[in-house]
Write an enzyme that holds these catalytic residues in place. Structure first.
Site, PDB file in Angstrom:
ATOM      1  N   THR B  96       0.855  -1.183   0.000  1.00  0.00           N
ATOM      2  CA  THR B  96       0.000   0.000   0.000  1.00  0.00           C
ATOM      3  C   THR B  96       0.890   1.231   0.000  1.00  0.00           C
ATOM      4  OG1 THR B  96      -1.664  -1.207   1.244  1.00  0.00           O
ATOM      5  CG2 THR B  96      -1.861   1.178   1.226  1.00  0.00           C
ATOM      6  N   LYS B 172      -7.063   1.008  -3.381  1.00  0.00           N
ATOM      7  CA  LYS B 172      -6.662   0.396  -2.108  1.00  0.00           C
ATOM      8  C   LYS B 172      -6.827   1.395  -0.949  1.00  0.00           C
ATOM      9  CE  LYS B 172      -4.568  -1.962   1.127  1.00  0.00           C
ATOM     10  NZ  LYS B 172      -5.328  -2.929   1.922  1.00  0.00           N
ATOM     11  N   LYS B 240      -0.706   6.244   8.253  1.00  0.00           N
ATOM     12  CA  LYS B 240       0.051   6.528   7.024  1.00  0.00           C
ATOM     13  C   LYS B 240      -0.868   6.415   5.801  1.00  0.00           C
ATOM     14  CE  LYS B 240       1.744   3.359   4.691  1.00  0.00           C
ATOM     15  NZ  LYS B 240       2.303   2.122   4.154  1.00  0.00           N
TER      16      LYS B 240
END
Lengths: 298, 298, 298, 298
Positions: B96, B172, B240
């Site tokens: 990711t 995603k 994040k």
């Protein structure tokens, strides 16, 4: 079989009353606008002229109405259902109303030696018609036990939340808040995709068939993408529910940031003229904030 | 069968590499901390000393790493995977990461006559181990077609999002945002119930078995109620991802109020010392704001 | 008197450099687009062809530029100001930039035996021209002491914030956030008045002459009501500053809900085409959300 | 000189009534708890036993009470002020109440051939005592003209907002919202400074003496930094006002994101036990979210 008074024959009430008739109950109906009653009369219901008369002689009285004020006016007063109810009879209050009105009416019923059972439902009109509603209920345990067969005749499942008459209302409001949050999430993700040149259909198609493979996400992904905002459930009514939920949150000192946002989204939607759209039109706010034309197909 | 370099053997990578071995691929692995490699060697993988060596001679190189900076350092430089790749080989970037790093690396690969295929996954380690991952992918169509059998060996489904190398990353990040929103909703509803004297177990139990009867809501209802915040997926990593999603939103001029809230929730969680908890610990913020003790069981 | 290199002659820089000339400093100027230099040459400044040449022989080098990237490119490289600076000279960095770039350049300067003094300003071009700027400054104490007379020649007041080169940038970003919040408040109150049939002029007129009798509220009440959004300070630049402030907030784990809102407001304003308006046009978002036409005078 | 009935002698009312006495009015006072009356009696006021008696024979009746419900109960009923008022007398309603109660009472007064003039005030008790209040007023123009000398005897300035009895209430609520927003901004900036190792005293000291050089910012900077949360104005009362403002916003379809935030901030403050603190304690929420101990001095 018991006799049931049924007050409030909107899109939901009609299906619910029909299922009671099909289950063998005697049903005496009242509706403010009489023309809604015809289909039920043909199925064996009896028409009555006032809420009081609908309640007279009944073992149960069901109300399915649009808000607190209507519920109060239909319950109290000379022609109200309370005036007709016999001792020990049960008022099943199935509308989406505030916990406060449920607690107030519950006390009034207790003084009349009748019972108030809170019993709001989840489901759309077609689910009401096909006995697929979900019921959340709370109130006096003995009354709940007596009401259960009646609830079963209208639903696919019943969930109990204790003695507080307001509890089941809070559960119902929580559920509507969750659905509104689902709409907002879908609106944000669809907009992010569109603004980045990615097909929103492809993105929501994947996510609602994999990690969010559940009917709610699939149904509203479809509506958000097709922008088919025929109600359904009107935004002005959904906004009323968000306000009720916020009132509960304020009274119980529970900050709920997502709730504040969906409430404000609907407020803006109403300000912009979408009060009569389906509540899923709240997904349009994300488009508008991002500078996209409201319509995806213009 | 083709040869695959696999770089990054954390909890996810180990299961993914095992499935490639099981499918018959030759797998040459590289990991910064060598002890993670042992189980894979026993299944037939070959150990290599640098990313470059893992890529040397391989038809595909897979990276499964923690962030943009690690991906960049593993890809470029004298010992980077790019230095080892042969012409026409494909880099499957499955972490990711940001769409920007994917677009940059995609261009660099093109200049090297190699390919970059964006290919992040949804799923937890046990899903990686049992080939139950979902893959979203984007990039050069011919490279996507070649990569498909490799992706199939690690997943239960693959979804394509066009030629933009960044597109699959955005999908995603959108999915992770949706999951975080689900956690926040559950935290708010559970808190509202608790502050109103209603069993949160009963409320989330009903809602996640009726209108939100889907695994995501059931799983996180359970975690939120039991407060079992062993990671899973650490809040600092989820944060994040929310930051990456917000960066995409800012660059594309897409205001996303729910995203802003979950980002700020995690920020507050980290400020309060929960960076190493599972990301579902963001549900604690609703409790704290409402004046409840963080622990339900203290 | 000392010699000063001045790089960046926009609307602010021109007034500041003029004041330095008026104070008796020798000023050697550099600007990317040379036509801006003419008025200063007529006042006695010397033109130079590169940042390096502007810095050559100077005791101080002042930069007044639009963002981090320009500051970095003007400072470093073969033609950068650093290449021209003599030992012990001081770089006064007066733009609104990130604390991170200040910290990085501060270290680079230290290795060159030169100094970096952070020194951003509050004030509009007419305040720059009339020496009415406010300066916040931080960095090496000895360098600050040396820089003070130069700062005094351009301002009506100087405030010191310690040795951290980033500190003064954070103060400047905080101030801009406060101004943006003032604009948002005024926009919400004006909209509430208008939607309730009350004169916004009367409401803001009262409040900005009584409990908020300060120039900031008076100035922006006037702008918000007249919708005079000629920049001033462009929304796209203000948005950059809000993003820098948010980055500081995220890095330091400081959730700031008002900051998130004004950042998202500007993001929406940019999405809707107002990037080139004055930043006070963020007040339009409140009107739009309330379903009012953007223009009060259409 | 005219005779004035004065009902509600809290910290504010006492100073206001004293100024009326000083101006030469005959003042007949009523307060629920009689001990508050003593200082005024010594200045020449007459005590009365009910609101009705305070209003009897008076040209003006002033109410200074804590909320809508008290105002309503003091106005209506057998012992209410309305029962005592003579034809043409004027009720000056000076509390912070909802626009709706003002509109309702205005109509009731009209039927009684008396007048209701909305007349809330800005200012703290010491400003009430020194005739430094600001008054916003609305209602019937003829009644406003008659009330003006009485208002002047208690204030340093009067601002009129038309015939709608609710208008002045909305202005008052808007002002309180602006003050709360000021507190939130200061809390966020002070926290950002502290978390970045910068003196909050230095930061707020600069900003409130330069670009925000106005008494409101100076006063609350000082309170926020010293954390001197002795009320002042209690958070639970300020929260009531934010709720009234939000009700106005909801009814008029005006989304106000800053208002939503300060409302939720106070809600959280109350949930955490700060209802009896000064409302500026809402600034603590920013500290808490950032993981700082609530007290700066512990």
């Amino acid at each position: 079989m018991a006799t049931i008074g049924f007050i409030g024959l909107g899109a939901m009430g009609e299906g619910m009353a029909s299922n009671l008739l099909a289950a063998g109950y005697a049903v005496q109906v009242y509706n403010r606008s009489a023309e809604k009653i015809a289909p039920l009369l043909s199925k064996g219901a009896n028409a009555t002229a006032t809420p009081k008369l609908a309640a007279t002689g009944a073992d149960f009285v069901i109300t399915m109405l649009s808000n607190d004020a209507v519920l109060e006016s239909v319950t109290l007063g000379d022609d109200g259902l309370l005036a007709g109810m016999k001792e020990g009879a049960i008022h099943l209050s199935m509308s989406t109303v505030s916990p406060d009105i449920s607690r107030q009416l519950s006390e009034i019923h207790a003084r009349h030696k009748t019972h108030y059972v809170t019993s709001p439902v989840f489901g759309r009109p077609e689910m009401a018609a096909t006995k697929k509603l979900w019921i959340c209920t709370s109130g006096n345990p003995a009354a709940l036990a007596k009401a259960k067969p009646v609830q079963e005749a209208m639903s696919q499942g019943i969930f109990e939340f204790g003695e507080d008459a307001g509890a089941a209302n809070i559960v119902k409001l929580s559920g509507n808040f969750m659905i509104a949050s689902c709409m907002e999430v879908l609106g944000e993700v669809a907009t992010l995709a569109e603004k980045n040149g990615i097909s929103p259909e492809a993105v929501l198609g994947m996510l609602s068939s994999t990690i969010f493979a559940c009917p709610m996400y699939q149904r509203y992904s479809d509506i958000v993408l097709k922008q088919d905002f025929e109600p359904g459930f009107k935004m002005e009514l959904a906004f009323k529910d968000m306000n009720l939920a916020q009132t509960v949150a304020l009274k119980s000192a529970t900050p709920m940031p997502f709730l504040s946002i969906v409430q404000q989204r609907m407020l803006s939607g109403i300000a912009e003229g979408r009060a009569q759209n389906d509540w899923s039109a709240l997904s349009l706010s994300a488009r508008r904030d991002a500078g996209l034309p409201l319509s995806r197909f213009a």
